[in-house]
Design a protein around this motif. Sequence first.
Motif, PDB file in Angstrom:
ATOM      1  N   HIS A  10      -1.420   3.538 -15.718  1.00  0.00           N
ATOM      2  CA  HIS A  10      -2.195   2.611 -14.903  1.00  0.00           C
ATOM      3  C   HIS A  10      -3.655   3.059 -14.858  1.00  0.00           C
ATOM      4  CE1 HIS A  10       1.097   0.257 -13.114  1.00  0.00           C
ATOM      5  NE2 HIS A  10       1.793   1.354 -13.321  1.00  0.00           N
ATOM      6  N   ILE A  11      -4.550   2.106 -15.051  1.00  0.00           N
ATOM      7  CA  ILE A  11      -5.976   2.345 -14.886  1.00  0.00           C
ATOM      8  C   ILE A  11      -6.327   1.856 -13.486  1.00  0.00           C
ATOM      9  CG2 ILE A  11      -8.288   1.757 -15.681  1.00  0.00           C
ATOM     10  CD1 ILE A  11      -6.998   1.190 -18.453  1.00  0.00           C
ATOM     11  N   THR A  12      -6.760   2.756 -12.636  1.00  0.00           N
ATOM     12  CA  THR A  12      -7.069   2.413 -11.253  1.00  0.00           C
ATOM     13  C   THR A  12      -8.293   1.504 -11.180  1.00  0.00           C
ATOM     14  OG1 THR A  12      -6.195   4.548 -10.528  1.00  0.00           O
ATOM     15  CG2 THR A  12      -7.598   3.372  -8.976  1.00  0.00           C
ATOM     16  N   LEU A  13      -8.177   0.469 -10.362  1.00  0.00           N
ATOM     17  CA  LEU A  13      -9.295  -0.435 -10.098  1.00  0.00           C
ATOM     18  C   LEU A  13      -9.880  -0.105  -8.725  1.00  0.00           C
ATOM     19  CD1 LEU A  13      -7.625  -3.798 -11.215  1.00  0.00           C
ATOM     20  CD2 LEU A  13      -9.180  -2.357 -12.539  1.00  0.00           C
ATOM     21  N   THR A  14     -11.177  -0.259  -8.574  1.00  0.00           N
ATOM     22  CA  THR A  14     -11.802   0.028  -7.283  1.00  0.00           C
ATOM     23  C   THR A  14     -11.574  -1.083  -6.274  1.00  0.00           C
ATOM     24  OG1 THR A  14     -13.900  -0.874  -8.067  1.00  0.00           O
ATOM     25  CG2 THR A  14     -13.589   1.508  -8.262  1.00  0.00           C
ATOM     26  N   HIS A  15     -11.291  -2.295  -6.771  1.00  0.00           N
ATOM     27  CA  HIS A  15     -10.951  -3.413  -5.891  1.00  0.00           C
ATOM     28  C   HIS A  15     -10.051  -4.379  -6.664  1.00  0.00           C
ATOM     29  CE1 HIS A  15     -14.379  -5.043  -8.114  1.00  0.00           C
ATOM     30  NE2 HIS A  15     -13.910  -6.232  -7.837  1.00  0.00           N
ATOM     31  N   ILE A  16      -9.431  -5.277  -5.950  1.00  0.00           N
ATOM     32  CA  ILE A  16      -8.506  -6.229  -6.563  1.00  0.00           C
ATOM     33  C   ILE A  16      -9.298  -7.393  -7.154  1.00  0.00           C
ATOM     34  CG2 ILE A  16      -6.587  -7.802  -6.153  1.00  0.00           C
ATOM     35  CD1 ILE A  16      -5.732  -5.940  -3.875  1.00  0.00           C
ATOM     36  N   LEU A  17      -9.078  -7.655  -8.423  1.00  0.00           N
ATOM     37  CA  LEU A  17      -9.769  -8.729  -9.114  1.00  0.00           C
ATOM     38  C   LEU A  17      -9.448 -10.073  -8.477  1.00  0.00           C
ATOM     39  CD1 LEU A  17      -9.096  -7.586 -12.786  1.00  0.00           C
ATOM     40  CD2 LEU A  17     -11.140  -7.197 -11.425  1.00  0.00           C
ATOM     41  N   GLY A  19      -9.062 -10.966  -5.649  1.00  0.00           N
ATOM     42  CA  GLY A  19      -8.121 -10.879  -4.539  1.00  0.00           C
ATOM     43  C   GLY A  19      -6.664 -11.039  -4.936  1.00  0.00           C
ATOM     44  N   ASP A  20      -6.368 -10.970  -6.249  1.00  0.00           N
ATOM     45  CA  ASP A  20      -5.011 -11.205  -6.764  1.00  0.00           C
ATOM     46  C   ASP A  20      -4.111 -10.000  -6.492  1.00  0.00           C
ATOM     47  OD1 ASP A  20      -2.724 -11.800  -8.212  1.00  0.00           O
ATOM     48  OD2 ASP A  20      -3.805 -12.500  -9.972  1.00  0.00           O
ATOM     49  N   GLN A  21      -3.113 -10.172  -5.633  1.00  0.00           N
ATOM     50  CA  GLN A  21      -2.214  -9.080  -5.255  1.00  0.00           C
ATOM     51  C   GLN A  21      -1.330  -8.599  -6.411  1.00  0.00           C
ATOM     52  OE1 GLN A  21      -2.081  -7.319  -2.254  1.00  0.00           O
ATOM     53  NE2 GLN A  21      -4.036  -8.383  -2.043  1.00  0.00           N
ATOM     54  N   ASP A  22      -1.260  -9.350  -7.508  1.00  0.00           N
ATOM     55  CA  ASP A  22      -0.480  -8.904  -8.673  1.00  0.00           C
ATOM     56  C   ASP A  22      -1.034  -7.612  -9.262  1.00  0.00           C
ATOM     57  OD1 ASP A  22       1.274 -11.007  -8.479  1.00  0.00           O
ATOM     58  OD2 ASP A  22       0.296 -12.208 -10.031  1.00  0.00           O
ATOM     59  N   TYR A  23      -2.280  -7.302  -8.969  1.00  0.00           N
ATOM     60  CA  TYR A  23      -2.885  -6.078  -9.502  1.00  0.00           C
ATOM     61  C   TYR A  23      -2.463  -4.835  -8.725  1.00  0.00           C
ATOM     62  CZ  TYR A  23      -5.544  -8.791 -12.782  1.00  0.00           C
ATOM     63  OH  TYR A  23      -5.882  -9.618 -13.828  1.00  0.00           O
ATOM     64  N   VAL A  24      -1.805  -5.013  -7.585  1.00  0.00           N
ATOM     65  CA  VAL A  24      -1.320  -3.868  -6.814  1.00  0.00           C
ATOM     66  C   VAL A  24      -0.011  -3.403  -7.433  1.00  0.00           C
ATOM     67  CG1 VAL A  24      -0.553  -3.052  -4.562  1.00  0.00           C
ATOM     68  CG2 VAL A  24      -2.437  -4.701  -4.727  1.00  0.00           C
ATOM     69  N   ASN A  25       0.022  -2.143  -7.885  1.00  0.00           N
ATOM     70  CA  ASN A  25       1.217  -1.614  -8.547  1.00  0.00           C
ATOM     71  C   ASN A  25       2.235  -1.105  -7.533  1.00  0.00           C
ATOM     72  OD1 ASN A  25       0.506   1.064  -7.813  1.00  0.00           O
ATOM     73  ND2 ASN A  25      -0.732   1.298  -9.645  1.00  0.00           N
ATOM     74  N   ARG A  26       3.349  -0.576  -8.040  1.00  0.00           N
ATOM     75  CA  ARG A  26       4.443  -0.149  -7.161  1.00  0.00           C
ATOM     76  C   ARG A  26       4.066   1.034  -6.273  1.00  0.00           C
ATOM     77  NH1 ARG A  26       6.949   4.334  -9.435  1.00  0.00           N
ATOM     78  NH2 ARG A  26       6.435   4.691 -11.622  1.00  0.00           N
ATOM     79  N   LYS A  27       2.990   1.728  -6.616  1.00  0.00           N
ATOM     80  CA  LYS A  27       2.544   2.856  -5.797  1.00  0.00           C
ATOM     81  C   LYS A  27       1.533   2.419  -4.738  1.00  0.00           C
ATOM     82  CE  LYS A  27       3.971   6.355  -8.818  1.00  0.00           C
ATOM     83  NZ  LYS A  27       3.931   7.725  -9.129  1.00  0.00           N
ATOM     84  N   GLY A  28       1.176   1.111  -4.748  1.00  0.00           N
ATOM     85  CA  GLY A  28       0.355   0.569  -3.684  1.00  0.00           C
ATOM     86  C   GLY A  28      -1.138   0.500  -3.940  1.00  0.00           C
ATOM     87  N   PRO A  30      -4.453  -0.922  -6.612  1.00  0.00           N
ATOM     88  CA  PRO A  30      -4.739  -1.891  -7.665  1.00  0.00           C
ATOM     89  C   PRO A  30      -4.989  -1.206  -9.009  1.00  0.00           C
ATOM     90  CG  PRO A  30      -6.631  -1.687  -6.205  1.00  0.00           C
ATOM     91  CD  PRO A  30      -5.531  -0.853  -5.625  1.00  0.00           C
ATOM     92  N   SER A  31      -4.414  -1.805 -10.072  1.00  0.00           N
ATOM     93  CA  SER A  31      -4.560  -1.200 -11.389  1.00  0.00           C
ATOM     94  C   SER A  31      -4.323  -2.218 -12.500  1.00  0.00           C
ATOM     95  CB  SER A  31      -3.570  -0.039 -11.556  1.00  0.00           C
ATOM     96  OG  SER A  31      -2.235  -0.519 -11.548  1.00  0.00           O
ATOM     97  N   LEU A  32      -4.688  -1.808 -13.707  1.00  0.00           N
ATOM     98  CA  LEU A  32      -4.358  -2.518 -14.934  1.00  0.00           C
ATOM     99  C   LEU A  32      -3.372  -1.665 -15.699  1.00  0.00           C
ATOM    100  CD1 LEU A  32      -7.838  -3.654 -16.321  1.00  0.00           C
ATOM    101  CD2 LEU A  32      -6.061  -5.111 -15.376  1.00  0.00           C
TER     102      LEU A  32
END
Length: 89
Positions: A10-17, A19-28, A30-32
């Motif tokens: 996972h590449i950590t994102l500083t904010h959710i693109l 506002g799409d919650q799909d970018y929040v991974n299972r560890k809580g 936002p990432s790609l």
Amino acid sequence: MIAGIIDGSHITLTHILNGDQDYVNRKGYPSLQLQVIVDHMLLITDSYVGWPGCTHDARVFKNSNIYEELENGILNPNFFIIGKIFFDE
């Protein structure tokens, strides 16, 4: 013969693109999703990135170019790409 080793990260994102919650991974956070294949010299031979963090590794793989090449017989069938599957408890 082993052609490469595959893994996802996972590449950590500083904010959710957007506002799409799909970018929040299972560890809580936002990432790609990033999928990388390396050869025996640890040189990257393939990479695929861009799926939202909540996407399962199997879906990322099935939508990657390397999967399409394997399905269409472009890659030598005597070569293998190996990886390890982890299951959440």
